[in-house]
Design a protein around this motif. Structure first.
Motif: not given
Length: 369
Positions: A252-266, A291-295, A308-315
């Motif tokens: 799936d060329e539209h997934s497998g990447g990274l989701v980054v949120h625009d909020v940093d950890a306190p 808000r989130s950005m998916t790459i 320091d931005l919260f982030h997670a791997s995409d599916e």
């Protein structure tokens, strides 16, 4: 790319296939789904995915002639342990018992082979403009830039082979069969250090002498991993995360990447909080109206962002097979307390559980040495 309201729906944010990777659609606000129980087993536990990986890697090394026929008995022993554990269930795990598992204990999580991976003429590709990357990062808060054609073809191929052949994938405490390899446990070679050095030289305003390399690791996962397994932040100032498995492994060329949120950890949160406390992170992101950005995943694509931005791997939806495992490399520069782009004052409502960046698992490993 554009920022999207954060979401906890079953399907992660997606790029519009008719408009290309950079046209991302709006998502609903976050829900309240909770993660399952955390995986706090040590690296010396046995699990079905870890045993499967090691069997495949040993066979891969045999096929290359790196390991001899004497390892066939070792592989058979691993297979027998794997089959017994798989009969319990795909998620089963157990501690390594040197007596009960005497057949694999001498080789399990050992540096049986480190691929010779020297420096190359040039590691970073000349197909991207470092000055433009710095400008985009520094001029557009909160600081997220993706770079395609990140490494030269020679460096990319050599690093991919290093990850396939080196028996350094000891980290086995992660959910959904993900495996980690840390710099201090063997995930290091002259080429990796060359990449880290060239990045500091190429991005003097972003990294340069100000932020030394603090940590480096690799992760392998696949073929199937759900989105948002763990949203977290890292302890550093700048995160450079890049992917090296060939694109044809990704279904799936539209997934497998990274989701980054625009909020940093306190800044008041400690490692154990911003790196794993989903019960605190999720409500915090909702309060901040994150808000989130998916790459999306691409081989040889790097994402350079405020660590320091919260982030997670995409599916992840990758093809089966050892050489198709999704491999990402992360380089962390500087310390989060010193980074210049922290936009929120400390939140004293939640204090950290550990003053240093090192996790409890890392402390246990160091204590054994």
């Amino acid at each position: 790319m554009g920022w999207l309201p954060d979401r906890r729906a079953p399907t992660p944010p997606r790029a519009d296939p008719e408009q290309g990777d950079e046209a991302l659609r709006w998502c609903d606000p976050p829900g309240t789904e909770a993660d399952g129980p955390g995986d706090d087993a040590t690296a010396w536990s046995l699990s079905v995915p870890k045993l499967r990986h090691d069997i495949d890697q040993l066979r891969h090394l045999q096929g290359l002639g790196v390991l001899g026929t004497e390892y066939s008995r070792v592989i058979d022993s691993y297979q027998a342990v794997h089959d017994r554990l798989a009969a319990v269930g795909p998620g089963a795990r157990k501690p390594l018992d040197a007596e009960a598992d005497a057949c694999i204990a001498p080789t399990y999580n050992r540096l049986l082979h480190i691929r010779d991976t020297p420096r190359v003429a040039r590691a970073l590709s000349d197909r991207w403009d470092p000055a433009a990357v710095e400008e985009q990062y520094l001029a557009n808060a909160p600081g997220v830039v993706s770079v395609d054609d990140f490494l030269t073809e020679e460096a990319l191929e050599e690093l991919y082979r290093f990850c396939l052949e080196s028996t350094v994938w000891f980290g086995n405490r992660y959910a959904h069969g993900r495996l980690g390899a840390l710099m201090q446990d063997g995930f290091s070679c002259p080429l990796l250090m060359q990449i880290a050095e060239e990045l500091r030289d190429a991005l003097p305003r972003l990294i340069g002498d100000r932020y030394p390399l603090r940590q480096m690791w690799g992760f392998k996962c696949g073929p199937q991993v759900p989105a948002d397994v763990t949203t977290h932040a890292d302890f550093a100032a700048v995160n450079v995360n890049f992917w090296i498995t060939p694109d044809d492994a990704n279904t799936d060329e539209h997934s497998g990447g990274l989701v980054v949120h625009d909020v940093d950890a306190p800044l008041s949160w400690g490692f154990d909080t911003y790196n794993g406390r989903q019960d605190l992170i999720r409500p915090f992101l909702r309060r901040r109206r994150a808000r989130s950005m998916t790459i999306p995943y691409r081989q040889n694509r790097a994402v350079i962002f405020d660590s320091d931005l919260f982030h997670a791997s995409d599916e992840v939806r990758f093809r089966p097979g050892y050489e198709n495992l999704r491999i990402n490399v992360t380089m962390l520069y500087g310390d989060r307390e010193e980074q210049a782009h922290h936009r929120h004052p400390p939140d004293h409502g939640t204090t950290g559980l550990r003053p240093a960046w090192r996790s409890a698992a890392f402390a246990r490993v160091r204590a054994k040495r």
